[in-house]
Design an enzyme around this catalytic site. Structure first.
Site, PDB file in Angstrom:
ATOM      1  N   ASP A  33       0.825  -1.214   0.000  1.00 23.03           N
ATOM      2  CA  ASP A  33       0.000   0.000   0.000  1.00 23.03           C
ATOM      3  C   ASP A  33       0.858   1.262   0.000  1.00 23.03           C
ATOM      4  O   ASP A  33       0.679   2.158  -0.820  1.00 23.03           O
ATOM      5  CB  ASP A  33      -0.878   0.029   1.261  1.00 23.03           C
ATOM      6  CG  ASP A  33      -2.323  -0.373   0.971  1.00 23.03           C
ATOM      7  OD1 ASP A  33      -2.678  -0.465  -0.206  1.00 23.03           O
ATOM      8  OD2 ASP A  33      -3.074  -0.599   1.918  1.00 23.03           O
ATOM      9  N   THR A  39      -8.354  -4.303   0.091  1.00 20.32           N
ATOM     10  CA  THR A  39      -7.151  -5.076   0.424  1.00 20.32           C
ATOM     11  C   THR A  39      -7.492  -6.498   0.883  1.00 20.32           C
ATOM     12  O   THR A  39      -6.704  -7.414   0.660  1.00 20.32           O
ATOM     13  CB  THR A  39      -6.321  -4.373   1.524  1.00 20.32           C
ATOM     14  OG1 THR A  39      -7.197  -3.933   2.550  1.00 20.32           O
ATOM     15  CG2 THR A  39      -5.569  -3.194   0.977  1.00 20.32           C
ATOM     16  N   ASP A  87     -11.630   7.089  -1.232  1.00 17.21           N
ATOM     17  CA  ASP A  87     -12.445   6.073  -1.920  1.00 17.21           C
ATOM     18  C   ASP A  87     -13.299   6.682  -3.026  1.00 17.21           C
ATOM     19  O   ASP A  87     -13.550   6.042  -4.047  1.00 17.21           O
ATOM     20  CB  ASP A  87     -13.411   5.392  -0.937  1.00 17.21           C
ATOM     21  CG  ASP A  87     -12.711   4.558   0.119  1.00 17.21           C
ATOM     22  OD1 ASP A  87     -11.836   3.760  -0.255  1.00 17.21           O
ATOM     23  OD2 ASP A  87     -13.041   4.714   1.307  1.00 17.21           O
ATOM     24  N   GLU A 108      -4.349   7.410   2.887  1.00 23.29           N
ATOM     25  CA  GLU A 108      -4.597   6.830   4.208  1.00 23.29           C
ATOM     26  C   GLU A 108      -3.293   6.436   4.905  1.00 23.29           C
ATOM     27  O   GLU A 108      -3.207   6.442   6.124  1.00 23.29           O
ATOM     28  CB  GLU A 108      -5.485   5.592   4.018  1.00 23.29           C
ATOM     29  CG  GLU A 108      -5.942   4.966   5.291  1.00 23.29           C
ATOM     30  CD  GLU A 108      -6.815   3.741   5.030  1.00 23.29           C
ATOM     31  OE1 GLU A 108      -7.321   3.205   6.010  1.00 23.29           O
ATOM     32  OE2 GLU A 108      -6.977   3.336   3.868  1.00 23.29           O
ATOM     33  N   ILE A 113      -4.380   0.661  -2.765  1.00 22.44           N
ATOM     34  CA  ILE A 113      -4.973  -0.642  -3.100  1.00 22.44           C
ATOM     35  C   ILE A 113      -6.299  -0.718  -2.357  1.00 22.44           C
ATOM     36  O   ILE A 113      -6.339  -0.995  -1.158  1.00 22.44           O
ATOM     37  CB  ILE A 113      -4.056  -1.830  -2.710  1.00 22.44           C
ATOM     38  CG1 ILE A 113      -2.711  -1.761  -3.463  1.00 22.44           C
ATOM     39  CG2 ILE A 113      -4.739  -3.159  -3.010  1.00 22.44           C
ATOM     40  CD1 ILE A 113      -1.699  -2.814  -3.033  1.00 22.44           C
ATOM     41  N   ASP A 114      -7.382  -0.431  -3.077  1.00 18.94           N
ATOM     42  CA  ASP A 114      -8.715  -0.495  -2.456  1.00 18.94           C
ATOM     43  C   ASP A 114      -9.197  -1.935  -2.483  1.00 18.94           C
ATOM     44  O   ASP A 114      -8.995  -2.641  -3.467  1.00 18.94           O
ATOM     45  CB  ASP A 114      -9.690   0.417  -3.218  1.00 18.94           C
ATOM     46  CG  ASP A 114     -11.043   0.493  -2.523  1.00 18.94           C
ATOM     47  OD1 ASP A 114     -11.059   0.812  -1.320  1.00 18.94           O
ATOM     48  OD2 ASP A 114     -12.062   0.227  -3.171  1.00 18.94           O
ATOM     49  N   ASP A 151      -6.047   6.191  -3.081  1.00 13.21           N
ATOM     50  CA  ASP A 151      -6.234   4.929  -2.365  1.00 13.21           C
ATOM     51  C   ASP A 151      -5.387   3.904  -3.106  1.00 13.21           C
ATOM     52  O   ASP A 151      -5.750   3.462  -4.199  1.00 13.21           O
ATOM     53  CB  ASP A 151      -7.712   4.503  -2.350  1.00 13.21           C
ATOM     54  CG  ASP A 151      -7.937   3.345  -1.372  1.00 13.21           C
ATOM     55  OD1 ASP A 151      -6.961   2.666  -1.032  1.00 13.21           O
ATOM     56  OD2 ASP A 151      -9.090   3.132  -0.945  1.00 13.21           O
TER      57      ASP A 151
END
Length: 400
Positions: free
Chosen positions: A54, A158, A319, A79, A155-156, A153
């Protein structure tokens, strides 16, 4: 400013390569597999490997954009924090080094001397990526760089990424779970107004070659600034003459849906029962549960469904910014669900779009950037209004 969008497409593809490498290269895959073993996590690592992937994706996006557009890297938010502490108490700032060799050395510290994994990761991180799209090349637009902020984001979804299911069957083109639900989201917004301007959704795992087991992905983008609205799904002349039917599909489905009261919606598997019950009366059988906020928004972008609705406060600006920008370019948008349900359609104010520059008052941590009132993503404003009136009527019926 199509130069910035073009570069975002390149870095999203580099990010997708990192995501794919972590699943396809043995040295990296073994580290990812360790994430699955609850209670058996390798204590030697300064960080769990999923977080490393990430953060690495996020840092690659930041550093690449900063190199091409000085000053922009500082305005990229996400994030993940890029600061790690080892078991020995040593602080490590993870960043993209100037050379592959230096990146290997830095990653080796985080991965406790695992040279094979560090070399595999550094190689894909430093690989050059090119991306061309005739639709984007046909437009030259200048947006002042100093008004731009970027939400990422890396890697949405995960959970789906680590689980790694490759054999999930789709339901009318929509995957309820699996690697197809993983997305990389990059959204650009105006820091003065909070309006989303450009968005990139990269779906790294779309189709797998059964012989090599290698995955191919797909990238979607949109730009909406002043009078200019362009996106990757518009049926350009070149696309009409090719075998790419995706553009035609989305054009047809949205226009057909305009004349139908039979709506379709994608929802979270954790959606409230009251919303599910009302949706089943509005949409009949055409309510599709799916994983990943980015993926559910993408289903609306693709025209697979009319609406993505979510009543909880557990999606965040990173997101929604990218898909929101693409939907704006298509004539749609994203609005606050709570505000929609409390508004009187006859006398109430116009539907307010989600904005991306102001944090939630009184909130702390990641909740500062939560979409507190839930959300609705849509492609057609007229259709949204009709859908909302049906939904509100059915929600009222459940309370009487």
């Amino acid at each position: 400013m199509s130069a910035i969008l073009r570069e975002l497409l390149c870095v999203s593809e580099k990010a997708a390569n990192i995501a794919r490498a972590c699943r396809q290269q043995e040295a990296l895959f073994q580290l990812l597999i360790e994430e699955k073993k609850e209670g058996e996590k390798n204590k030697k690592f300064a960080v769990d490997f999923k977080t490393l992937a990430d953060v690495l994706v996020q840092e690659v996006i930041k550093q690449n954009m900063e190199n091409k557009f000085p000053g922009l890297g500082k305005k990229i938010f996400g994030e993940e924090s890029n600061e790690f502490t080892t078991d020995l108490g040593e602080k490590i700032i993870l960043r993209l080094c100037p050379t592959e060799k230096e990146t290997v050395e830095l990653l080796s510290k985080v991965l406790n001397g695992n040279k094979l994994a560090s070399e595999a990761l550094a190689k894909v991180v430093h690989q050059d990526v090119t991306f061309t799209d005739p639709t984007l090349d046909s437009v030259e637009i200048n947006i002042p760089q100093d008004i731009l902020g970027i939400w990422v984001d890396p890697i949405d979804s995960t959970y789906q990424y680590i689980k790694g299911s490759a054999d999930v069957k789709s339901n009318q083109g929509i995957f309820p779970s699996g690697l197809q639900c993983v997305t990389i989201l990059i959204g650009v917004y105006d820091i003065q107004t909070g309006v989303p301007l450009m968005g990139v959704i990269n779906q790294p795992f779309v189709s797998q070659d059964f012989h090599t087991l290698r995955w191919k992905g797909q990238c979607y983008w949109g730009l909406s600034y002043m009078e200019t609205k362009i996106h990757s799904l518009q049926p350009s002349i070149s696309k009409r003459n090719s075998s790419d039917t995706r553009s035609q599909l989305t054009t047809n489905t949205s226009s057909e849906a305009e004349f139908s009261h039979q709506f379709s919606a994608v929802i979270s598997t954790s959606e409230k029962e009251t919303i599910k019950a009302a949706l089943s009366r509005v949409c009949g059988e055409r309510v599709f549960p799916a994983a990943g906020a980015g993926y559910k928004s993408l289903c609306v972008v693709q025209g697979l469904v009319d609406i993505y609705i979510f009543s909880e406060d557990t999606t965040f600006k990173w997101d929604s910014c990218a898909p929101h920008a693409i939907l704006r370019a298509m004539g749609g948008g994203m609005v606050d669900l709570k505000e929609c349900l409390e508004r009187n359609p006859e006398t109430g104010p116009d539907l307010l779009q989600l904005v991306y520059h102001v944090e939630n008052a009184g909130a702390t941590g990641v909740d500062r950037w939560a979409n507190r009132g839930g959300l609705i993503a849509y492609r057609s404003r007229k259709q949204l209004e009709t859908f909302l009136s049906h939904l509100m009527q059915n929600l009222a019926d459940t309370h009487t």
